[in-house]
Each structure stands twice: as structure tokens, then as C-alpha cells.
Design an enzyme around this catalytic site. Sequence first.
Site, PDB file in Angstrom:
ATOM      1  N   ASP A  46       0.868  -1.174   0.000  1.00 33.79           N
ATOM      2  CA  ASP A  46       0.000   0.000   0.000  1.00 33.79           C
ATOM      3  C   ASP A  46       0.906   1.225   0.000  1.00 33.79           C
ATOM      4  OD1 ASP A  46       0.908   0.282   2.624  1.00 33.79           O
ATOM      5  OD2 ASP A  46      -0.885  -0.602   3.500  1.00 33.79           O
ATOM      6  N   ALA A  47       0.349   2.384   0.325  1.00 31.94           N
ATOM      7  CA  ALA A  47       1.122   3.624   0.236  1.00 31.94           C
ATOM      8  C   ALA A  47       2.308   3.642   1.195  1.00 31.94           C
ATOM      9  CB  ALA A  47       0.210   4.825   0.498  1.00 31.94           C
ATOM     10  N   LYS A  82       0.538  -7.446  11.755  1.00 30.38           N
ATOM     11  CA  LYS A  82       1.075  -7.447  10.398  1.00 30.38           C
ATOM     12  C   LYS A  82       2.510  -6.920  10.410  1.00 30.38           C
ATOM     13  CE  LYS A  82      -3.474  -6.630   8.320  1.00 30.38           C
ATOM     14  NZ  LYS A  82      -4.295  -5.708   7.494  1.00 30.38           N
ATOM     15  N   ARG A  83       3.381  -7.613   9.715  1.00 28.97           N
ATOM     16  CA  ARG A  83       4.788  -7.249   9.505  1.00 28.97           C
ATOM     17  C   ARG A  83       5.663  -7.439  10.740  1.00 28.97           C
ATOM     18  NH1 ARG A  83       1.995  -3.407   6.407  1.00 28.97           N
ATOM     19  NH2 ARG A  83       2.507  -3.517   4.172  1.00 28.97           N
ATOM     20  N   LYS A 197      -6.860   1.206  -2.849  1.00 29.56           N
ATOM     21  CA  LYS A 197      -5.756   1.881  -2.181  1.00 29.56           C
ATOM     22  C   LYS A 197      -5.296   3.056  -3.049  1.00 29.56           C
ATOM     23  CE  LYS A 197      -5.327  -0.942   1.343  1.00 29.56           C
ATOM     24  NZ  LYS A 197      -5.467  -0.499   2.758  1.00 29.56           N
ATOM     25  N   ASP A 226      -8.550   4.429   0.175  1.00 31.42           N
ATOM     26  CA  ASP A 226      -7.799   4.351   1.428  1.00 31.42           C
ATOM     27  C   ASP A 226      -6.370   4.807   1.175  1.00 31.42           C
ATOM     28  OD1 ASP A 226      -6.570   3.715   3.802  1.00 31.42           O
ATOM     29  OD2 ASP A 226      -7.071   1.577   3.760  1.00 31.42           O
ATOM     30  N   ASN A 228      -4.026   5.201   3.653  1.00 30.64           N
ATOM     31  CA  ASN A 228      -3.105   4.623   4.640  1.00 30.64           C
ATOM     32  C   ASN A 228      -2.157   5.648   5.256  1.00 30.64           C
ATOM     33  OD1 ASN A 228      -3.453   1.896   2.662  1.00 30.64           O
ATOM     34  ND2 ASN A 228      -3.592   1.580   4.873  1.00 30.64           N
ATOM     35  N   HIS A 328     -12.410  -2.534  10.933  1.00 27.70           N
ATOM     36  CA  HIS A 328     -11.256  -2.881  10.115  1.00 27.70           C
ATOM     37  C   HIS A 328     -10.922  -4.358  10.216  1.00 27.70           C
ATOM     38  CE1 HIS A 328      -6.758  -3.435   9.901  1.00 27.70           C
ATOM     39  NE2 HIS A 328      -6.999  -2.930   8.709  1.00 27.70           N
ATOM     40  N   GLU A 348     -15.747  -5.050   6.296  1.00 29.63           N
ATOM     41  CA  GLU A 348     -14.638  -5.186   5.356  1.00 29.63           C
ATOM     42  C   GLU A 348     -14.377  -6.659   5.062  1.00 29.63           C
ATOM     43  OE1 GLU A 348     -10.291  -3.217   4.538  1.00 29.63           O
ATOM     44  OE2 GLU A 348     -10.867  -3.538   6.629  1.00 29.63           O
TER      45      GLU A 348
END
Length: 398
Positions: A46-47, A82-83, A197, A226, A228, A328, A348
Site C-alpha cells: 500500500d502507500a 502485520k509485519r 488503495k 484508502d 493509509n 477494520h 470489510e
Amino acid sequence: MGAVESNIVSYAKIGADARTAAETGDRIAHIKLSLVFLPLATPVSDAKVLTGRQKPLTEIAFIFAEISTRDGHSGIGFGYSKRAGGPGMYAHAKELAPHLIGEDPNDISRLFTKLLWAGASMGRSGLTTQAIAPFDIALWDLKARRANLPLAKLLGAERDSVQCYNTSGGYLHTPLDQVLKNVEISRQSGIGGIKLKVGQPDLAIDIERVAAVRKQLGNSFPLMVDANQQWDRQKATRACRAFEEFDLTWIEEPLDAYDFEGHAQLAERFDTAIATGEMLTSFGEHAQLIMGEGSDFIQPDAPRVGGITPFLQIMSLGAFKGRKLAPHFAMEIHLHLAAAYPIEPWLEHFEWLGPMFNEQMHLKDGRMHVSDRPGLGFSLSEQALSWTAETEEFGKKP
């Protein structure tokens, strides 16, 4: 013996025979914690990736808590990261689990507070609250299963289905021609909205992609974007102005997640709704957002805020202030919570978690439908077990 004396004797006898609520009830006997890594077939960008702040997402860490009681009841819940941070959450969850053994599983609010203070020296948001979420969610699942009700019904459902939008087909790493194919696949599958995105270094590329998807969908189909958190106030203002013509359902996270004032200014200035909140990790942070008029849609995430207990507090405040709701991620949990929200919400859709559970969710005519399965309505699959990296057990199996 007079009437007064007789009554005193009777009450004394009742008091001697009776037991209090604290002396009765079920007890938590056993907890199994698991650290599971869900691999993604394609790295996701994403961004935040385009700006160099993060690496592409290749896997998601999940912490599952399976709670069993002395009387034979059970529940399951999860948190995720995440990550980074998954092993840290798992480590703190292992510190918390012993605090629940021997406790009454009915006392969910008290137990949330107990676990919160057990890790309060690290703060009452962030990793400390996220590590509580698997336990809190499992206790709510247990309570609904014991009542033989879907969690939505236990909470008092406002509806039996929730309008549902898809995110996973519109990431920035996906070429536009594939995005358009994904959009069509999602629409044919029964999805009710599409989210793209945005946040390219060149706003013109974002506009091109949004315009192409809007043309394909037509003017009436719900479309969201979105960013981000990748714009400053000036860039966000320009982008919001440019996107006004596309009749978007909302613009998500145009600013840093904690810029409540900036989001409030955008919400006041533009017709298109502003949505944010997914990165907040406590009720207190969401209260600041809601009371500061920081968005039109609130987007809490139950695993991130510490579970269902604080999520219900956020729902109450959000409804009181007239905010719309779009939780989310984690649709397996959020379907039940959104179904209990008094204002028509959005859910979502992410198909990523599908292989981890034996049960499937029911999408039809743009809405996700609450099943008749008790509790949250899912159980871990053999695939999830094969992705399990670590497990630890506490207490004794009943």
C-alpha cells in the site's frame, strides 16, 4: 415467638444455607495459546510501502487463545499483527494467561481490567491491549456458545446481515488492468462495495485508477479509497477536492492516524465522508477521535483495541455521537459486532483468513449474513494447525 423474631430466624436460616454468586459458577480451567503465521500468496503493498516506511506484507502473525472451563464450556479468540510484533504479543499473552486460571468466565469486563493492569507498566494501549484481545474474544465466544446463540444475537442484533465491501483486489502493487478484473470478480461474487488503495507519489495516478474503477462500476455502486496515512494536510486537501467528483462512500486515513484535528477539518470541509480509526489501540484513543469530531465513519478493530469488551464501549460512544461504523479487517469477529450496531454499518471483506477456519461465511446480494452457528461460529482448520509455530498450555484440561 413473635412475628418479628420468627422472621429474623427465617432470614438467618436462609443466609446460612445460601451461597453468593462469587461462591458459585463455572471456572476457567485450561488455556491453550498458539502462534500461527498465515502466509500470503502475493506480497501486498500500500502507500506505506511506496513511501519506504514499510516493507511489502508477506505474512500475518495470529495469536489464538482456546479457553476451556471446569463445566465443559469452551471458546476461541484471536489477535493478530502485520509485519512485526506477533512474537512480542505472543510473549505478553503467555504472561497474562495464568491470571485467568480459576476465574469465573462470566466476569468478562472485570477480567479485561485485570489483564490490562497486569501489563500496565508498558501502557494501556498498543501491544499490551492487543495481547489481551485473544482472551477477551474467546470469553465472549464462550459465553455465546454456552447460550447456544450466535454472538450477534447474544449482543442483541439490529440486523441479520451487514453490507460488505472488498479491499484485497485494489492494492497499489496491482496493475490497473488487473484491478479492473478483480473488481468484476468481486462484484459477481456478490460484494456490495469496492475499496481502492491510493497514496501514489503522483496524485494523477490515483485519480486515473479511481476514475477507471468508477467508470466500470457505474455511478451508484459504492466505492471507497484508502490512503493509509500517507498525506500531509495540504496533500490530503488537494486529494479530497479531486475525489469529490467520484461520489465516494468515504476517503480513509488521508492523514496520520493520530491527527484527529486534521481529520475533523477534512470531515467538515468536504462532502465526501472521512473514515479512520483502524490504527488506534484503546477505547481512550477512539474516544478522542469520536469526541473530537474526527471522522464520519469510525473504524475500530477488535483485536487491536483489546477485544470485544472495549469495542462495545466504542460502539456505544459512536452511536451516541451519530457516527457510522466500518470495522477494520477480521470480518469473522466484526460481522457479529456490526450486526449489533444501531446505525447501518459496513463490513470489510478479506478472504485471506478463509483457509484458517473450517467454516465459511455467507455473502449474498452485497451483504454478509450471520450464520446460525453459536458464538463466533468458527473453528481452527488443519491448515491453521500446520502453520502453527509455537503453542503453550496453562492449567489443566477439564
